[in-house]
Design an enzyme around this catalytic site. Structure first.
Site: not given
Length: 446
Positions: A71, A114, A333, A361, A404-405, A430
Site C-alpha cells: 500500500d 487494492n 480491522d 478487501e 492479508h488480514r 499488502k
C-alpha cells in the site's frame, strides 16, 4: 500484477517478494507458551497519511520508521508520477519534497492496487491540480465504493468522471470552493472523510466537514487529524464531535516518526492469549492515536492480563480464554483476529456492528464465516455480526481471498492445531511482508 517503480532507494520487488512465498504454507504448532518481544514496523495507516501530507507541505519532510509494503509503495509511486520528489535514505526513512498544496504534473494515470487509503485519499489532493488524473485499481478495488467521495468533490467544484459510483475515476481540478460546509456519509468508510480532511487546509478558505450518519472506524479519523496537526494544520473539532473545521494554511515540513502498527500487533497479542504465553510490544501504548490498541481490552475481557503504559504494552494469556460480546465497529480491522481465537474459548463469542467490513478487501464477514466452517466450527452470520461457537477444530487449507488480514488471523489457529495451511500466504505483503517470519520466531522467544 503491476509493480511500483521509480522511487530512488527502494527495491520495489513486490512481484518478486510475492513470488518467494509458496502457494500454500502450513503453520507449525507451538510446543510451549510463548514469551517474546515483537518489534513491529510502522503503521500502514499512519505511513500513508504522513506521505500524502508531506507531499502537500511546503518543503522537504522526513518520515521515519515508515512501513514498506504494497500500500505505501503504490502511494509513493503515485506521488512520483505526480511530479513529487520522493527518496528513501540509507537509514530507511522516506524524504518527500512537497509543493505547498500544488500538484506538479498536469495529468497522470495512477494505479493504486487494492489500497483503500490511497484510492480514497488521492482524489481530493488531485482536485488541487489541473488534470485529468485517472485513478484505478485491482478488480476488487473497482467493486469498492467511492460515490460518496465523488459527490463531495463535485460539491466543492471539482470535475469528476465516475461510472456507477465505482473506480476508475477521472479527476479534473478547477476553482475549488473554500469555506464550504459539507456533510460526508461515513456508514461505508471513514476514508472519505479522512481524504477530504487531508486536503482541506489547501483550500482558499478552508473547509468544515460533518460526518453524516453512523461514522464507522472513527479512530482512523482521529489518526488523520493527529498527522495533520503534526504538520502544522489547524483542525478544530466541535464539543459534540460532529464537525471538523479546518482553517486554510500551508502544511509545514517536519520530521515525523511512525509508530508500530496496532492492527499488526493484534495478531501477536492474540498469539499470547491463545497459548497462555506472554507478548511485549514496545513503542505502542496508551499514547497511540490508533484505535486498534483497544483490542488489548477485548483480550482483557477474555481473561488475559494486560499491561499498557504510555509507549509499551504486554499481554499474558490465561489457562483458557472465555468468550465475549464485542462491538468491533471502531476496531474492525481486528475483527478477524478475534474470530480466529474465538473457537478456543470456553463460551461463544458474538462480534457485532461490522457490516461495513463486507466492503473491504473482500466480504470479510462471509469470508470469516466460510473459513471457520471449513475448520469445523459452528458460526452464525447476520448482515453485521458473527456468533462463533467453540468446538473441535479440524485441519484445513484456509482460503484467503487475497485478503492479508484473513491470512494473518487464521494463521493463529495453526499455532494450536496441526494441519492448518494458508493458501496464497503472499497476500500479507499488502501490510506486513515479514509476518510469517515474525510468527515463526515466537517459538524461538521472539
Amino acid at each position: 500484477m503491476r509493480v511500483p517503480s521509480g522511487v530512488p532507494g527502494v527495491d520495489f520487488g513486490i512481484e518478486a517478494v510475492r513470488g518467494s512465498f509458496p502457494e500454500e504454507l502450513e503453520i507449525s504448532p507451538l510446543r510451549h507458551p510463548i514469551d517474546a518481544t515483537v518489534r513491529l514496523p510502522g503503521s500502514k495507516s499512519i505511513t500513508n497519511r504522513a506521505l500524502l501530507v508531506a507531499a502537500l507541505a511546503e518543503g522537504t519532510s522526513r518520515i521515519e520508521n515508515p512501513l514498506f509494503s504494497d500500500d505505501p509503495f503504490w502511494l509513493m509511486q503515485a506521488l512520483v508520477k505526480l511530479g513529487f520528489e520522493v527518496r528513501v535514505s540509507e537509514e530507511g526513512a522516506v524524504e518527500v519534497s512537497g509543493r505547498g498544496g500544488r500538484i506538479p504534473a498536469p495529468s497522470a494515470d495512477l494505479f493504486v492496487g487494492n489500497a483503500g487509503t490511497v484510492a480514497r485519499f488521492l482524489p481530493p489532493a488531485l482536485a488541487l491540480g489541473t488534470g485529468p488524473y485517472r485513478v484505478d485499481g485491482t478488480p476488487r478495488m473497482r467493486e469498492r465504493p467511492v460515490a460518496e467521495l465523488v459527490e463531495a468533490l463535485r460539491a466543492l467544484g471539482a470535475r469528476v468522471d465516475c461510472e456507477g459510483g465505482r473506480f476508475p475515476i477521472v479527476v479534473r481540478g478547477g476553482t475549488l470552493r473554500g469555506g464550504a460546509e459539507l456533510a460526508v456519509p461515513g456508514e461505508r468508510s471513514s476514508q472519505f472523510l479522512s481524504g477530504l480532511l487531508i486536503s482541506a487546509p489547501c483550500l482558499p478558505c478552508g473547509l468544515t466537514l460533518r460526518p453524516a450518519g453512523n461514522l464507522v472506524s472513527r479512530p482512523y479519523v482521529d489518526i488523520t487529524v493527529q498527522v495533520m496537526r503534526a504538520f502544522g494544520a489547524a483542525v478544530e473539532e466541535d464539543p459534540t464531535r460532529t464537525a471538523f473545521r479546518v482553517a486554510p494554511t500551508t502544511y509545514q515540513p517536519t520530521t515525523y516518526h511512525v509508530e508500530p502498527d496496532a492492527s499488526a500487533a493484534s495478531y501477536f497479542l492474540a498469539a499470547a492469549a491463545l497459548t497462555g504465553g506472554r507478548i511485549r510490544i514496545p513503542g505502542l501504548g496508551r499514547s497511540s492515536p490508533q484505535g486498534d490498541v483497544a483490542f488489548a481490552d477485548v483480550l482483557r475481557r477474555m481473561g488475559c492480563r494486560v499491561d499498557i503504559s504510555k509507549n509499551h504494552m504486554s499481554v499474558q494469556g490465561p489457562r483458557r480464554l472465555r468468550g465475549v460480546e464485542a462491538d468491533m465497529n471502531a476496531i474492525s480491522d481486528t475483527m478477524m483476529t478475534l474470530a480466529a481465537i474465538a473457537p478456543f474459548a470456553s463460551t461463544p463469542t458474538l462480534i457485532k456492528n461490522v457490516a461495513h467490513t463486507r466492503l473491504q478487501e473482500t466480504d470479510r464477514l462471509s469470508a470469516v464465516a466460510a473459513e471457520l466452517s471449513r475448520l469445523g466450527i459452528q458460526v452464525y452470520e447476520t448482515h453485521d455480526s458473527l456468533r462463533i461457537i467453540p468446538g473441535k477444530i479440524r485441519p484445513a487449507a484456509i482460503r484467503t481471498y487475497g485478503d492479508h488480514r484473513i491470512a494473518m488471523a487464521f494463521a493463529l489457529v495453526g499455532l494450536r492445531v496441526r494441519g492448518v495451511r494458508i493458501v496464497d500466504p503472499g497476500c500479507v505483503t499488502k501490510t506486513l511482508p515479514g509476518y510469517f517470519e515474525l510468527l515463526g520466531g515466537l517459538g524461538r522467544g521472539g
